[in-house]
Motif scaffolding. Structure first.
Motif, PDB file in Angstrom:
ATOM      1  N   VAL A  19       0.831  -1.202   0.000  1.00 25.22           N
ATOM      2  CA  VAL A  19       0.000   0.000   0.000  1.00 25.22           C
ATOM      3  C   VAL A  19       0.867   1.254   0.000  1.00 25.22           C
ATOM      4  O   VAL A  19       1.738   1.422   0.855  1.00 25.22           O
ATOM      5  CB  VAL A  19      -0.947   0.024   1.217  1.00 25.22           C
ATOM      6  N   ILE A  20       0.604   2.118  -0.966  1.00 23.52           N
ATOM      7  CA  ILE A  20       1.191   3.454  -1.009  1.00 23.52           C
ATOM      8  C   ILE A  20       0.074   4.434  -0.679  1.00 23.52           C
ATOM      9  O   ILE A  20      -0.929   4.493  -1.393  1.00 23.52           O
ATOM     10  CB  ILE A  20       1.779   3.777  -2.391  1.00 23.52           C
ATOM     11  N   GLY A  21       0.207   5.171   0.394  1.00 20.42           N
ATOM     12  CA  GLY A  21      -0.810   6.139   0.788  1.00 20.42           C
ATOM     13  C   GLY A  21      -0.396   7.544   0.411  1.00 20.42           C
ATOM     14  O   GLY A  21       0.756   7.936   0.610  1.00 20.42           O
ATOM     15  N   VAL A  22      -1.326   8.295  -0.157  1.00 17.73           N
ATOM     16  CA  VAL A  22      -1.089   9.690  -0.516  1.00 17.73           C
ATOM     17  C   VAL A  22      -2.082  10.529   0.265  1.00 17.73           C
ATOM     18  O   VAL A  22      -3.294  10.425   0.062  1.00 17.73           O
ATOM     19  CB  VAL A  22      -1.255   9.929  -2.031  1.00 17.73           C
ATOM     20  N   THR A  23      -1.578  11.357   1.170  1.00 13.04           N
ATOM     21  CA  THR A  23      -2.444  12.059   2.104  1.00 13.04           C
ATOM     22  C   THR A  23      -1.768  13.320   2.607  1.00 13.04           C
ATOM     23  O   THR A  23      -0.584  13.547   2.339  1.00 13.04           O
ATOM     24  CB  THR A  23      -2.787  11.127   3.289  1.00 13.04           C
ATOM     25  N   SER A  24      -2.512  14.149   3.301  1.00 11.57           N
ATOM     26  CA  SER A  24      -1.920  15.287   4.011  1.00 11.57           C
ATOM     27  C   SER A  24      -1.760  14.868   5.467  1.00 11.57           C
ATOM     28  O   SER A  24      -2.748  14.729   6.198  1.00 11.57           O
ATOM     29  CB  SER A  24      -2.815  16.528   3.911  1.00 11.57           C
TER      30      SER A  24
ATOM     31  N   ASP B 138       2.702   0.971   3.494  1.00 14.72           N
ATOM     32  CA  ASP B 138       4.106   0.620   3.359  1.00 14.72           C
ATOM     33  C   ASP B 138       4.939   1.866   3.074  1.00 14.72           C
ATOM     34  O   ASP B 138       6.076   1.988   3.529  1.00 14.72           O
ATOM     35  CB  ASP B 138       4.277  -0.404   2.231  1.00 14.72           C
ATOM     36  N   ILE B 139       4.362   2.785   2.320  1.00 21.43           N
ATOM     37  CA  ILE B 139       5.001   4.067   2.015  1.00 21.43           C
ATOM     38  C   ILE B 139       3.937   5.151   2.083  1.00 21.43           C
ATOM     39  O   ILE B 139       2.829   4.975   1.575  1.00 21.43           O
ATOM     40  CB  ILE B 139       5.637   4.058   0.614  1.00 21.43           C
ATOM     41  N   VAL B 140       4.262   6.276   2.714  1.00 23.52           N
ATOM     42  CA  VAL B 140       3.348   7.417   2.808  1.00 23.52           C
ATOM     43  C   VAL B 140       3.937   8.589   2.031  1.00 23.52           C
ATOM     44  O   VAL B 140       5.104   8.952   2.218  1.00 23.52           O
ATOM     45  CB  VAL B 140       3.103   7.838   4.266  1.00 23.52           C
ATOM     46  N   LEU B 141       3.129   9.187   1.175  1.00 16.60           N
ATOM     47  CA  LEU B 141       3.492  10.406   0.454  1.00 16.60           C
ATOM     48  C   LEU B 141       2.653  11.545   1.014  1.00 16.60           C
ATOM     49  O   LEU B 141       1.425  11.509   0.948  1.00 16.60           O
ATOM     50  CB  LEU B 141       3.237  10.237  -1.043  1.00 16.60           C
ATOM     51  N   ASP B 142       3.316  12.541   1.564  1.00 12.11           N
ATOM     52  CA  ASP B 142       2.634  13.672   2.195  1.00 12.11           C
ATOM     53  C   ASP B 142       2.489  14.808   1.196  1.00 12.11           C
ATOM     54  O   ASP B 142       3.477  15.368   0.731  1.00 12.11           O
ATOM     55  CB  ASP B 142       3.442  14.125   3.418  1.00 12.11           C
ATOM     56  N   SER B 143       1.244  15.150   0.877  1.00 15.89           N
ATOM     57  CA  SER B 143       0.983  16.212  -0.098  1.00 15.89           C
ATOM     58  C   SER B 143       1.166  17.616   0.469  1.00 15.89           C
ATOM     59  O   SER B 143       1.151  18.586  -0.286  1.00 15.89           O
ATOM     60  CB  SER B 143      -0.441  16.079  -0.648  1.00 15.89           C
ATOM     61  N   LYS B 144       1.302  17.740   1.791  1.00 17.05           N
ATOM     62  CA  LYS B 144       1.546  19.027   2.467  1.00 17.05           C
ATOM     63  C   LYS B 144       0.362  19.991   2.403  1.00 17.05           C
ATOM     64  O   LYS B 144       0.492  21.152   2.792  1.00 17.05           O
ATOM     65  CB  LYS B 144       2.777  19.742   1.882  1.00 17.05           C
ATOM     66  N   ILE B 145      -0.789  19.511   1.941  1.00 12.31           N
ATOM     67  CA  ILE B 145      -1.950  20.391   1.811  1.00 12.31           C
ATOM     68  C   ILE B 145      -2.470  20.783   3.190  1.00 12.31           C
ATOM     69  O   ILE B 145      -2.610  19.947   4.078  1.00 12.31           O
ATOM     70  CB  ILE B 145      -3.068  19.702   1.004  1.00 12.31           C
ATOM     71  N   ALA B 146      -2.761  22.069   3.354  1.00 17.31           N
ATOM     72  CA  ALA B 146      -3.274  22.558   4.629  1.00 17.31           C
ATOM     73  C   ALA B 146      -4.680  22.025   4.886  1.00 17.31           C
ATOM     74  O   ALA B 146      -5.448  21.746   3.953  1.00 17.31           O
ATOM     75  CB  ALA B 146      -3.294  24.079   4.636  1.00 17.31           C
ATOM     76  N   ILE B 147      -5.006  21.861   6.149  1.00 13.60           N
ATOM     77  CA  ILE B 147      -6.337  21.382   6.523  1.00 13.60           C
ATOM     78  C   ILE B 147      -7.401  22.336   5.972  1.00 13.60           C
ATOM     79  O   ILE B 147      -7.313  23.552   6.131  1.00 13.60           O
ATOM     80  CB  ILE B 147      -6.454  21.263   8.047  1.00 13.60           C
ATOM     81  N   GLY B 148      -8.391  21.745   5.313  1.00 11.31           N
ATOM     82  CA  GLY B 148      -9.442  22.548   4.699  1.00 11.31           C
ATOM     83  C   GLY B 148      -9.285  22.690   3.204  1.00 11.31           C
ATOM     84  O   GLY B 148     -10.228  23.073   2.508  1.00 11.31           O
ATOM     85  N   ASP B 149      -8.078  22.421   2.695  1.00 10.59           N
ATOM     86  CA  ASP B 149      -7.810  22.417   1.255  1.00 10.59           C
ATOM     87  C   ASP B 149      -8.281  23.695   0.563  1.00 10.59           C
ATOM     88  O   ASP B 149      -9.009  23.650  -0.432  1.00 10.59           O
ATOM     89  CB  ASP B 149      -8.456  21.195   0.595  1.00 10.59           C
ATOM     90  N   ALA B 150      -7.889  24.832   1.080  1.00 13.79           N
ATOM     91  CA  ALA B 150      -8.165  26.111   0.429  1.00 13.79           C
ATOM     92  C   ALA B 150      -6.983  27.022   0.733  1.00 13.79           C
ATOM     93  O   ALA B 150      -6.628  27.218   1.899  1.00 13.79           O
ATOM     94  CB  ALA B 150      -9.466  26.714   0.936  1.00 13.79           C
TER      95      ALA B 150
END
Length: 251
Positions: A141-146, A168-180
């Motif tokens: 599993v590759i997870g893409v999340t903030s 297994d691997i996490v990719l952090d998109s760095k998006i701020a909470i609320g996505d705006a």
């Protein structure tokens, strides 16, 4: 917001996020691309899942010019996009316990495959349970999340965990909470979302890494070409014939 135009402000915000992801996620991007290449080389299949707007980045990987032909969309009925009516039903389905396991158990996914799960918040039952259950089946599993959501929101899964806890691997998109990304004194709510731009770019960087990793091993990456350029359809037909047992969007 400064006196510059809102459009410029948004571009600056998006570019800034892309620069952060490039610098801070380089090691994870390399690892994710290598994992996908490992899976392809070992005869495994590739799948991508996202609910709601997170599905946009998943769909961008599937049957896509310049992308790996082996990437398949794992679709959850009613949760893929805003085409379901009412649109709020899709959001409600993301919070239903048991749905992810039922979808996985009836899907082609099996031990040795890889699954990319995209969820901006990573807090809803659907992506959390999907990651948990996938790993019990032997699926990488590759997870893409903030990742920020895990420290500032409450999980909606019964375990109290987040998507990032079951990958297994996490990719952090760095998006701020609320996505705006933008605010304006004359507008009561923040606006201008960047998650789709950043997540899609992040995953294309992973796909580029996977293709290069395969080539470095002497394995020709099973890439698709645009059907709108001469010879593209014939090229794709040959790829489909060669890898048909690992492609599920043709059937």
């Amino acid at each position: 917001m400064s006196d510059s135009k809102p459009a410029d402000q948004f571009f600056d915000a998006a570019i800034g996020l892309l620069q952060r992801v490039r610098a801070e996620e380089a090691e994870n991007i390399q690892a994710a691309g290598t994992l996908l290449a490992d899976t392809v080389a070992a005869g495994g299949r590739l799948f991508a899942f996202g609910a709601g707007h997170s599905s946009l980045a998943a769909q961008d990987l599937v049957y896509r010019a310049g992308s790996l032909a082996l990437m398949n969309l794992l679709a959850v009925p009613g949760a893929v996009g805003v085409d379901v009516m009412p649109a709020t039903l899709g959001s409600a389905l993301e919070r239903v316990d048991g749905l992810a396991s039922a979808v996985l158990d009836s899907s082609p996914l099996r031990d040795g495959d890889a699954l990319v799960i995209i969820s901006l918040s990573g807090r809803n039952a659907l992506p959390v349970e999907m990651a948990m259950h996938a790993r019990t089946l032997g699926i990488k599993v590759i997870g893409v999340t903030s990742v920020a959501y895990a420290s500032e929101t409450k999980s909606r899964h019964s375990s109290g965990t987040y998507l990032r806890d079951h990958c297994d691997i996490v990719l952090d998109s760095k998006i701020a909470i609320g996505d705006a990304e933008l605010t304006l004194d004359t507008i009561p709510a923040p606006f201008a979302s960047a998650s789709t731009v950043v997540t899609a770019a992040l995953l294309q960087a992973v796909m580029a890494t996977a293709a290069a990793s395969l080539a470095a091993r002497g394995i020709e990456p099973p890439l698709l070409r645009s059907g709108n350029v001469d010879g593209g359809l014939d090229w794709n037909a040959q790829v489909f014939e060669r890898y048909g047992d690992r492609i599920f969007y043709e059937h």
